[in-house]
Write a protein that holds these residues in place. Structure first.
Motif, PDB file in Angstrom:
ATOM      1  N   THR A 131      69.942 -10.583   9.698  1.00 36.04           N
ATOM      2  CA  THR A 131      70.594 -11.131   8.584  1.00 36.04           C
ATOM      3  C   THR A 131      72.176 -11.071   9.128  1.00 36.04           C
ATOM      4  OG1 THR A 131      69.330 -10.147   7.083  1.00 36.04           O
ATOM      5  CG2 THR A 131      71.404 -10.520   6.109  1.00 36.04           C
TER       6      THR A 131
ATOM      7  N   TYR B  93      76.263 -11.308   7.640  1.00 36.06           N
ATOM      8  CA  TYR B  93      77.047 -11.042   6.149  1.00 36.06           C
ATOM      9  C   TYR B  93      78.301 -11.565   6.292  1.00 36.06           C
ATOM     10  CZ  TYR B  93      73.099  -7.454   5.945  1.00 36.06           C
ATOM     11  OH  TYR B  93      72.125  -6.837   6.008  1.00 36.06           O
TER      12      TYR B  93
ATOM     13  N   VAL C  92      68.864 -18.883   4.900  1.00 36.58           N
ATOM     14  CA  VAL C  92      68.992 -18.717   3.362  1.00 36.58           C
ATOM     15  C   VAL C  92      70.037 -17.934   2.982  1.00 36.58           C
ATOM     16  CG1 VAL C  92      67.744 -18.187   1.202  1.00 36.58           C
ATOM     17  CG2 VAL C  92      66.328 -19.402   3.170  1.00 36.58           C
ATOM     18  N   GLU C  93      71.167 -18.314   2.296  1.00 37.78           N
ATOM     19  CA  GLU C  93      72.056 -17.685   1.847  1.00 37.78           C
ATOM     20  C   GLU C  93      71.967 -17.123   0.495  1.00 37.78           C
ATOM     21  OE1 GLU C  93      73.782 -21.395   4.317  1.00 37.78           O
ATOM     22  OE2 GLU C  93      72.359 -21.008   2.418  1.00 37.78           O
ATOM     23  N   SER C  94      72.506 -16.100  -0.030  1.00 34.05           N
ATOM     24  CA  SER C  94      72.563 -15.340  -1.098  1.00 34.05           C
ATOM     25  C   SER C  94      73.788 -14.676  -1.160  1.00 34.05           C
ATOM     26  CB  SER C  94      71.371 -14.507  -1.254  1.00 34.05           C
ATOM     27  OG  SER C  94      71.237 -13.563  -0.524  1.00 34.05           O
ATOM     28  N   GLY C  95      74.101 -14.045  -2.486  1.00 36.39           N
ATOM     29  CA  GLY C  95      75.215 -13.338  -2.949  1.00 36.39           C
ATOM     30  C   GLY C  95      76.452 -14.118  -3.591  1.00 36.39           C
TER      31      GLY C  95
ATOM     32  N   LEU D 238      78.289 -11.870   0.842  1.00 35.14           N
ATOM     33  CA  LEU D 238      77.352 -12.889   1.165  1.00 35.14           C
ATOM     34  C   LEU D 238      76.433 -12.322   2.128  1.00 35.14           C
ATOM     35  CD1 LEU D 238      79.443 -16.190   1.120  1.00 35.14           C
ATOM     36  CD2 LEU D 238      78.703 -14.862  -0.827  1.00 35.14           C
ATOM     37  N   SER D 239      75.320 -12.785   1.884  1.00 39.91           N
ATOM     38  CA  SER D 239      74.067 -12.666   3.121  1.00 39.91           C
ATOM     39  C   SER D 239      73.526 -13.927   3.545  1.00 39.91           C
ATOM     40  CB  SER D 239      73.226 -11.498   2.425  1.00 39.91           C
ATOM     41  OG  SER D 239      73.738 -10.264   2.007  1.00 39.91           O
ATOM     42  N   CYS D 240      72.943 -13.920   4.709  1.00 36.68           N
ATOM     43  CA  CYS D 240      72.357 -14.852   5.286  1.00 36.68           C
ATOM     44  C   CYS D 240      71.311 -14.244   6.025  1.00 36.68           C
ATOM     45  CB  CYS D 240      73.329 -15.837   6.131  1.00 36.68           C
ATOM     46  SG  CYS D 240      72.234 -17.149   6.943  1.00 36.68           S
TER      47      CYS D 240
ATOM     48  N   THR E 102      75.686 -21.460  -0.929  1.00 35.31           N
ATOM     49  CA  THR E 102      75.605 -20.239  -2.045  1.00 35.31           C
ATOM     50  C   THR E 102      77.031 -20.613  -2.438  1.00 35.31           C
ATOM     51  OG1 THR E 102      75.212 -17.923  -3.032  1.00 35.31           O
ATOM     52  CG2 THR E 102      76.471 -18.258  -0.774  1.00 35.31           C
TER      53      THR E 102
END
Length: 123
Positions: free
Chosen positions: A78, A80, A5-8, A20-22, A117
């Motif tokens: 995680t 990044y 799940v990616e975010s950022g 970005l984080s995963c 993302t």
């Protein structure tokens, strides 16, 4: 199989930075090499960066070398992607994935894709 799940992602001005984080599920995250791809609007998915199991070695696409850095924290499951000096050409959906072939840039050698993302760089 790991789930990612990616975010950022977000909107940033040219010259700015994003990280970005995963986040990965499962106890086997540390056994996977990891990678990042991106897909600009109307274009094919393209390789960005990849990193080894332990995080000691990475390789990058020429277009991001010197500006982007991939790292990982296996204790947090995680990976990044630190992105600096962003420009309009970096606008894309960014995807996290696992790597099955070191030094490959071919999407066919990567798997377990996240949902992506969006990163938008305004000029």
């Amino acid at each position: 199989q790991v789930q990612l799940v990616e975010s950022g992602g977000g909107l940033v001005q040219a010259g700015g930075s994003l990280r970005l984080s995963c986040a990965a599920s499962g106890r086997t995250f540390g056994t996977y090499r990891m990678g990042w791809f991106r897909q600009p609007p109307g274009k094919e998915r393209e390789f960005v960066a990849a990193i080894t199991w332990g995080g000691g070695v990475a390789y990058y696409a020429d277009s991001v070398k010197g500006r982007f850095t991939i790292t990982r924290d296996n204790a947090k499951n995680t990976v990044y992607l630190q992105m600096n000096s962003l420009n309009a050409e970096d606008t894309a959906v960014y995807y996290c994935c696992t790597s099955s072939k070191w030094l490959s840039h071919d999407p066919a050698d990567f798997g377990s894709w996240g949902q992506g993302t969006q990163v938008t760089v305004s000029s």
